[in-house]
Design a protein around this motif. Sequence first.
Motif, PDB file in Angstrom:
ATOM      1  N   LEU A  30       0.540  -1.317  -0.378  1.00 20.37           N
ATOM      2  CA  LEU A  30       0.168  -0.356  -0.215  1.00 20.37           C
ATOM      3  C   LEU A  30       0.570   1.095  -0.036  1.00 20.37           C
ATOM      4  CD1 LEU A  30      -2.726  -1.004   2.899  1.00 20.37           C
ATOM      5  CD2 LEU A  30      -2.888  -1.439  -0.029  1.00 20.37           C
TER       6      LEU A  30
ATOM      7  N   ALA B  85      -0.253   4.460  -1.887  1.00 18.77           N
ATOM      8  CA  ALA B  85      -1.193   5.413  -2.670  1.00 18.77           C
ATOM      9  C   ALA B  85      -1.309   6.813  -1.515  1.00 18.77           C
ATOM     10  CB  ALA B  85      -2.436   5.410  -2.098  1.00 18.77           C
ATOM     11  N   GLY B  86      -0.802   6.962  -0.590  1.00 15.24           N
ATOM     12  CA  GLY B  86      -1.289   7.627   0.473  1.00 15.24           C
ATOM     13  C   GLY B  86      -0.156   8.960   0.493  1.00 15.24           C
TER      14      GLY B  86
ATOM     15  N   GLN C 125      -4.603   4.154  -7.784  1.00 17.52           N
ATOM     16  CA  GLN C 125      -6.202   4.105  -6.569  1.00 17.52           C
ATOM     17  C   GLN C 125      -5.993   5.868  -6.600  1.00 17.52           C
ATOM     18  OE1 GLN C 125      -5.708   4.091  -2.069  1.00 17.52           O
ATOM     19  NE2 GLN C 125      -7.375   3.908  -1.779  1.00 17.52           N
TER      20      GLN C 125
ATOM     21  N   GLN D 251      -8.123   8.543  -2.158  1.00 25.72           N
ATOM     22  CA  GLN D 251      -7.906   7.169  -0.901  1.00 25.72           C
ATOM     23  C   GLN D 251      -8.538   7.361  -0.258  1.00 25.72           C
ATOM     24  OE1 GLN D 251      -5.416   9.960  -2.785  1.00 25.72           O
ATOM     25  NE2 GLN D 251      -4.959   7.963  -3.352  1.00 25.72           N
TER      26      GLN D 251
ATOM     27  N   GLY E 244      -8.925   5.078   1.800  1.00 24.85           N
ATOM     28  CA  GLY E 244      -8.251   4.537   3.265  1.00 24.85           C
ATOM     29  C   GLY E 244      -7.489   3.169   3.064  1.00 24.85           C
ATOM     30  N   THR E 245      -6.712   2.473   3.624  1.00 23.07           N
ATOM     31  CA  THR E 245      -6.195   1.246   3.872  1.00 23.07           C
ATOM     32  C   THR E 245      -6.724   0.067   3.224  1.00 23.07           C
ATOM     33  OG1 THR E 245      -6.140   0.649   5.742  1.00 23.07           O
ATOM     34  CG2 THR E 245      -4.573   1.978   5.318  1.00 23.07           C
TER      35      THR E 245
ATOM     36  N   ASN F 200       2.430  -1.759   4.592  1.00 22.49           N
ATOM     37  CA  ASN F 200       2.317  -0.705   4.351  1.00 22.49           C
ATOM     38  C   ASN F 200       3.455  -0.145   3.246  1.00 22.49           C
ATOM     39  OD1 ASN F 200      -0.174  -0.468   5.768  1.00 22.49           O
ATOM     40  ND2 ASN F 200       1.481   0.384   7.828  1.00 22.49           N
ATOM     41  N   GLY F 201       3.734   0.737   2.364  1.00 20.77           N
ATOM     42  CA  GLY F 201       4.871   0.754   1.592  1.00 20.77           C
ATOM     43  C   GLY F 201       5.447   1.195   2.673  1.00 20.77           C
ATOM     44  N   ASP F 202       5.392   2.384   3.415  1.00 20.15           N
ATOM     45  CA  ASP F 202       6.124   3.402   4.476  1.00 20.15           C
ATOM     46  C   ASP F 202       6.691   2.420   5.977  1.00 20.15           C
ATOM     47  OD1 ASP F 202       3.758   2.786   5.678  1.00 20.15           O
ATOM     48  OD2 ASP F 202       3.695   5.150   5.969  1.00 20.15           O
TER      49      ASP F 202
ATOM     50  N   GLY G 131      -2.515   1.217  15.526  1.00 21.38           N
ATOM     51  CA  GLY G 131      -3.884   0.727  15.902  1.00 21.38           C
ATOM     52  C   GLY G 131      -3.587  -0.644  17.300  1.00 21.38           C
TER      53      GLY G 131
ATOM     54  N   GLU H 236      -7.911   1.933  15.855  1.00 16.13           N
ATOM     55  CA  GLU H 236      -7.249   2.866  15.018  1.00 16.13           C
ATOM     56  C   GLU H 236      -6.836   4.023  16.601  1.00 16.13           C
ATOM     57  OE1 GLU H 236      -4.686   3.246  12.479  1.00 16.13           O
ATOM     58  OE2 GLU H 236      -5.923   1.405  12.708  1.00 16.13           O
TER      59      GLU H 236
ATOM     60  N   ASN I 117      -0.917  -3.410  15.742  1.00 20.37           N
ATOM     61  CA  ASN I 117      -0.629  -3.479  14.997  1.00 20.37           C
ATOM     62  C   ASN I 117       0.188  -3.047  14.027  1.00 20.37           C
ATOM     63  OD1 ASN I 117      -1.438  -3.990  12.080  1.00 20.37           O
ATOM     64  ND2 ASN I 117      -2.888  -2.539  11.817  1.00 20.37           N
ATOM     65  N   VAL I 118       0.874  -3.559  13.252  1.00 24.16           N
ATOM     66  CA  VAL I 118       2.069  -3.699  13.184  1.00 24.16           C
ATOM     67  C   VAL I 118       1.825  -2.652  11.027  1.00 24.16           C
ATOM     68  CG1 VAL I 118       4.432  -4.532  11.831  1.00 24.16           C
ATOM     69  CG2 VAL I 118       3.729  -5.108  13.458  1.00 24.16           C
TER      70      VAL I 118
ATOM     71  N   TYR J  35     -10.662   1.026   6.897  1.00 24.82           N
ATOM     72  CA  TYR J  35      -9.475   0.746   7.235  1.00 24.82           C
ATOM     73  C   TYR J  35      -8.981  -0.954   7.193  1.00 24.82           C
ATOM     74  CZ  TYR J  35      -9.980   4.617  10.888  1.00 24.82           C
ATOM     75  OH  TYR J  35      -9.957   5.499  11.342  1.00 24.82           O
TER      76      TYR J  35
ATOM     77  N   PRO K  60      -7.563  -2.727   8.831  1.00 28.98           N
ATOM     78  CA  PRO K  60      -7.454  -3.341  10.141  1.00 28.98           C
ATOM     79  C   PRO K  60      -8.450  -3.963  10.397  1.00 28.98           C
ATOM     80  CG  PRO K  60      -5.662  -1.702  10.552  1.00 28.98           C
ATOM     81  CD  PRO K  60      -7.080  -1.240   9.268  1.00 28.98           C
TER      82      PRO K  60
HETATM   83  C1  UD1 Z   1      -1.900   2.082   9.409  1.00 35.70           C
HETATM   84  C2  UD1 Z   1      -3.191   0.963  10.283  1.00 35.70           C
HETATM   85  C3  UD1 Z   1      -2.555   0.673  11.503  1.00 35.70           C
HETATM   86  C4  UD1 Z   1      -1.073   0.378  11.841  1.00 35.70           C
HETATM   87  C5  UD1 Z   1      -0.398   1.232  11.212  1.00 35.70           C
HETATM   88  C6  UD1 Z   1       1.193   0.680  10.891  1.00 35.70           C
HETATM   89  C7  UD1 Z   1      -4.885   1.771   9.605  1.00 35.70           C
HETATM   90  C8  UD1 Z   1      -6.831   2.458   8.447  1.00 35.70           C
HETATM   91  N1  UD1 Z   1      -4.582   1.975  10.174  1.00 35.70           N
HETATM   92  O1  UD1 Z   1      -1.780   3.005  10.290  1.00 35.70           O
HETATM   93  O2  UD1 Z   1      -3.534  -0.178  12.731  1.00 35.70           O
HETATM   94  O3  UD1 Z   1      -1.372   0.053  13.651  1.00 35.70           O
HETATM   95  O4  UD1 Z   1      -0.777   1.591   9.633  1.00 35.70           O
HETATM   96  O5  UD1 Z   1       1.994   1.850  10.228  1.00 35.70           O
HETATM   97  O6  UD1 Z   1      -4.226   1.165   8.408  1.00 35.70           O
HETATM   98  N2  UD1 Z   1      -2.099   3.978   2.351  1.00 35.70           N
HETATM   99  C9  UD1 Z   1      -2.948   3.926   0.781  1.00 35.70           C
HETATM  100  N3  UD1 Z   1      -4.483   4.200   0.355  1.00 35.70           N
HETATM  101  C10 UD1 Z   1      -5.337   4.803   1.067  1.00 35.70           C
HETATM  102  C11 UD1 Z   1      -4.549   5.129   2.972  1.00 35.70           C
HETATM  103  C12 UD1 Z   1      -3.284   4.814   3.083  1.00 35.70           C
HETATM  104  O7  UD1 Z   1      -2.436   3.454  -0.033  1.00 35.70           O
HETATM  105  O8  UD1 Z   1      -5.789   5.318   1.048  1.00 35.70           O
HETATM  106  C13 UD1 Z   1      -1.358   3.548   2.038  1.00 35.70           C
HETATM  107  C14 UD1 Z   1      -0.542   4.559   2.621  1.00 35.70           C
HETATM  108  O9  UD1 Z   1       0.656   5.361   1.458  1.00 35.70           O
HETATM  109  C15 UD1 Z   1       0.892   3.702   3.260  1.00 35.70           C
HETATM  110  C16 UD1 Z   1      -0.523   2.932   3.837  1.00 35.70           C
HETATM  111  O10 UD1 Z   1      -1.283   2.712   3.598  1.00 35.70           O
HETATM  112  O11 UD1 Z   1       1.992   3.508   2.825  1.00 35.70           O
HETATM  113  C17 UD1 Z   1      -0.693   3.131   5.319  1.00 35.70           C
HETATM  114  O12 UD1 Z   1      -1.420   4.518   5.727  1.00 35.70           O
HETATM  115  P1  UD1 Z   1      -0.874   5.553   6.747  1.00 35.70           P
HETATM  116  O13 UD1 Z   1      -2.076   6.917   6.616  1.00 35.70           O
HETATM  117  O14 UD1 Z   1       0.214   6.006   7.121  1.00 35.70           O
HETATM  118  O15 UD1 Z   1      -1.341   4.492   8.497  1.00 35.70           O
HETATM  119  P2  UD1 Z   1      -1.463   4.788   9.762  1.00 35.70           P
HETATM  120  O16 UD1 Z   1      -2.052   6.047  10.152  1.00 35.70           O
HETATM  121  O17 UD1 Z   1       0.449   4.391   9.858  1.00 35.70           O
END
Ligand code: UD1
Length: 462
Positions: free
Chosen positions: A9, A11-12, A75, A78, A80-81, A103-105, A142, A157, A172-173, A200, A202
Amino acid sequence: MRGLGVIILAAGQGKRMRSATPKVLHLLGGKPLLWHVLGACAALEPHRTLVVVGHGVERIREAFPAMEAGAWVLQREQLGTGHAARCAADALGDFTGDVLILNGDVPLLSRRSLSEMVAAHRSANRELTLAVATLADPTGYGRILRGTDGNIVGVVEERDAGEAERAVREINVGLYLASSDFLRAALAALDNRNHQGEYYLPDIAGFAAGRQAGIGSVTIDDPREFRGVNNREELAWMEKALQQDINRRWMDRGVTLKDPDSTYIDAEATIGEDTVIGPNSHLLGRTVVGAGCRIDGSAYLTNVRLADEVHLRFSVVLDDCDIEEGVSVGPFAHLRPGTVLKRNVHIGNFVEVKNSSVGEATKASHLSYIGDAELGRESNIGAGTITCNYDGFTKSRTTIGDRVQVGSNTQLVAPVVVGDDAYIGAGSTITKDVPAGALALSRAPQRHIEDWVTGYRARKSK
Ligand code: UD1
Ligand code: CA
């Protein structure tokens, strides 16, 4: 063997980075965050890898030219994940097997943790496995909710959590492994009734618990592995963490780092055994350092190749250079792109070399500029020698043969060729080719006015 698909993921927007650059392109160890994630996943040899992109999609694709076009899933909005994962699940088509979502980050997840997770998921025959960790300070993540029997019942969350839930330190990792059938059903059932109005990912945990599907977790102990990068401070923390890993690895392989805290080695750089590296050294990009080299300190090397037994003295900057065995450089030297130094060359203090090749055992020991030049072997370039390679319009080349002696303070006005064994008198401006074996002199002859000083002083003191 069950199929394995990977969804990353990315896209954020990464708002908290406050950057014009998409978050996953921010550099860590000289490579984009996403590069690290892709590398860890590739070790699992998945059947498909999809990356969900949105913000900065063009720039992200450009940064990974080797990826097949079908790997990118757009996507558009955005939402949500969970929505992002749904976009990718659609793109997986009729794939069956297990799907790893990350997550890509979160760039420093290890290959080992990922493969352990796959093994645990499969041996327990689960539909969903979450990676979890327990933190002294779980802020921002989370939280994992468990029932009285210890089974996971959901993830909440931080923004949606009540006081008791916030006190939970198990987090949640952001790493999930799900069977493809379960995942499709779980994603289809997501809603966005929460604080952020987002889907979400999760929440698939709660869905699994509700269906009494097999759900479990794996614990990741090392915080370096699960930390996400959401802002610049976390990026700096991560850079430090990665640097420590990389430095430890090179020390394990026989490299001495006098001050690991101030040594920066990019993810792709390599170093040979018995090389000794002093403080404040940077080995960046695809820099390759041979065995038995000495880098005294304050060295800034980008995409440089050093063969074995090279000595870089204190304070040098090298960019895109190829340095052969036994060369010594510096202190205070600047080697710019296209520099090739053959065996046993010596480049001394305040010497700049650009787009030039310097032949074996040739020396330029002090205060010189060598640009767009071809130097033969065993020649000596005197102090203050300059190749005048630029007339404001074109760059021209200087060619110097073997065993040439260039006197101090010589200007070589290119294009010009100096033949083998030639001598150039100190202070000459060379504008014409010098034949092999000749002495070239272009300075004005010296003359003396006898007893001039006595008369001068007498005139002045009147
Ligand atoms: C997310 C989790 C959280 C967890 C944490 C760990 C959700 C809702 N929450 O939170 O439970 O503890 O990661 O690091 O998932 N992204 C998309 N499209 C979207 C939104 C996000 O591709 O519409 C991607 C972002 O680019 C990112 C990843 O998903 O790489 C996570 O998104 P981010 O907003 O950073 O989630 P956290 O708030 O960190
Ligand atoms: Ca995050």
